[in-house]
Scaffold this active site. Structure first.
Site, mmCIF file in Angstrom:
data_model
loop_
_atom_site.group_PDB
_atom_site.id
_atom_site.type_symbol
_atom_site.label_atom_id
_atom_site.label_comp_id
_atom_site.label_asym_id
_atom_site.label_seq_id
_atom_site.Cartn_x
_atom_site.Cartn_y
_atom_site.Cartn_z
ATOM 1 N N GLU A 46 0.842 -1.239 -0.007
ATOM 2 C CA GLU A 46 -0.027 0.020 -0.077
ATOM 3 C C GLU A 46 0.911 1.244 0.020
ATOM 4 O OE1 GLU A 46 -3.838 1.603 2.388
ATOM 5 O OE2 GLU A 46 -2.199 0.536 3.516
ATOM 6 N N ASN B 48 -5.046 -0.289 7.067
ATOM 7 C CA ASN B 48 -5.321 -0.667 8.890
ATOM 8 C C ASN B 48 -6.343 0.366 9.466
ATOM 9 O OD1 ASN B 48 -3.029 -2.101 9.186
ATOM 10 N ND2 ASN B 48 -1.652 -0.323 9.868
#
Length: 291
Positions: free
Chosen positions: A157, A195
């Site tokens: 990411e 996250n």
């Protein structure tokens, strides 16, 4: 867009995995941490990682040559001197999720690294724009959120901060391409995509265990067998480290001031007790030995 030397700051689980992946790709590494004991442990962990890499390749039927452990290790310089990053044309920072700890590191990196060196923050929650503001080169700072174990995960990411230039993003893509990894580029926000979703899931799973709705094994089995996940949320938490999970949830709670991110008391208690997951030998599950 070749790379001669990549700096890796922080020789914990993520930093050592990244150093291994970079060195396996034939690129020199400067691995920096604060103590020789940490670096000695990192050297051993990388040797173990290289052995595991070969075993997994064989289990998948891959017949290519095994990584030469001695050659990979020769590509890695282990040092406590941040000044050694002066030779790096790209630096990835992997230290604890604490702005007060990161700030002096970035200020020192800014002093010693050439103007063209890109800084990538392998952070879980802290916004990249805030990290860029610690330097005099915010356009050359981006986020690169690697997943554990780094050598085995094909996707990263990548986060574009407010000032991150397109050239910096392309430089990040080029490094990932050299490592055989793909990138998904997202905008800057606390927790980013992975996250912000994962930590909320893990935290809620911990609440379920705390409330006695299900035990950890049941929670993880439901996610594996109902949704086809390779690992359940609490197994994933143990792999990441419950201290890292707690710090990330706390960071989201602070950033958004939203009660949905309030850390589960059970999670706090486990971290205080040293039950950190695989690396301590016990977390939501019990392991034969600490990793």
């Amino acid at each position: 867009m070749g790379f001669t030397t990549v700096g890796v700051v922080g020789a914990g689980v993520m930093g050592t995995g990244l150093a291994q992946a970079v060195a396996q790709a034939g690129i020199g590494v400067v691995l920096v941490d604060t103590g020789d004991d940490v670096l000695d442990r990192a050297r051993r962990r990388i040797d173990e990682g290289l052995r595991l890499h070969r075993l997994l390749a064989r289990s998948r039927g891959e017949d290519g040559p095994a990584p030469d452990r001695a050659e990979v290790q020769r590509r890695i310089e282990y040092t406590i001197d941040l000044g050694a990053l002066a030779r790096a044309d790209f630096v990835v920072e992997n230290i604890t999720e604490d702005v007060d700890l990161k700030r002096p590191v970035y200020e020192r990196m800014d002093e010693v690294c050439p103007p063209g060196t890109v800084f990538a923050a392998n952070t879980s929650v802290i916004p990249i724009t805030a990290i860029g503001a610690m330097t005099g080169r915010p356009d050359a700072v981006l986020g690169m959120h690697f997943m554990n174990p780094v050598p085995m995960r094909p996707m990263v990411e990548v986060i574009r901060g407010h000032h991150t230039s397109e050239a910096t993003v392309e430089r990040g893509r080029a490094l990932l391409d050299a490592l055989g990894k793909e990138a998904v580029v997202v905008a800057d926000s606390p927790g980013f995509v992975t996250n912000r979703v994962l930590m909320l899931t893990v935290n809620e799973a911990a609440f379920l265990v705390q409330e006695g709705v299900a035990d950890a094994a049941q929670v993880d089995r439901l996610f594996r067998e109902c949704f086809g996940h390779r690992m359940g949320p609490l197994e994933t938490a143990d792999l990441i480290g419950l201290d890292t999970i707690l710090a990330s949830v706390e960071g989201l709670h602070t950033a958004f001031a939203d009660s949905k991110y309030r850390p589960c008391p059970l999670l706090r208690r486990m971290v205080a007790a040293g039950l950190l997951g695989r690396k301590s030998g016990r977390g939501f599950h019990v392991y034969d030995h600490a990793k």
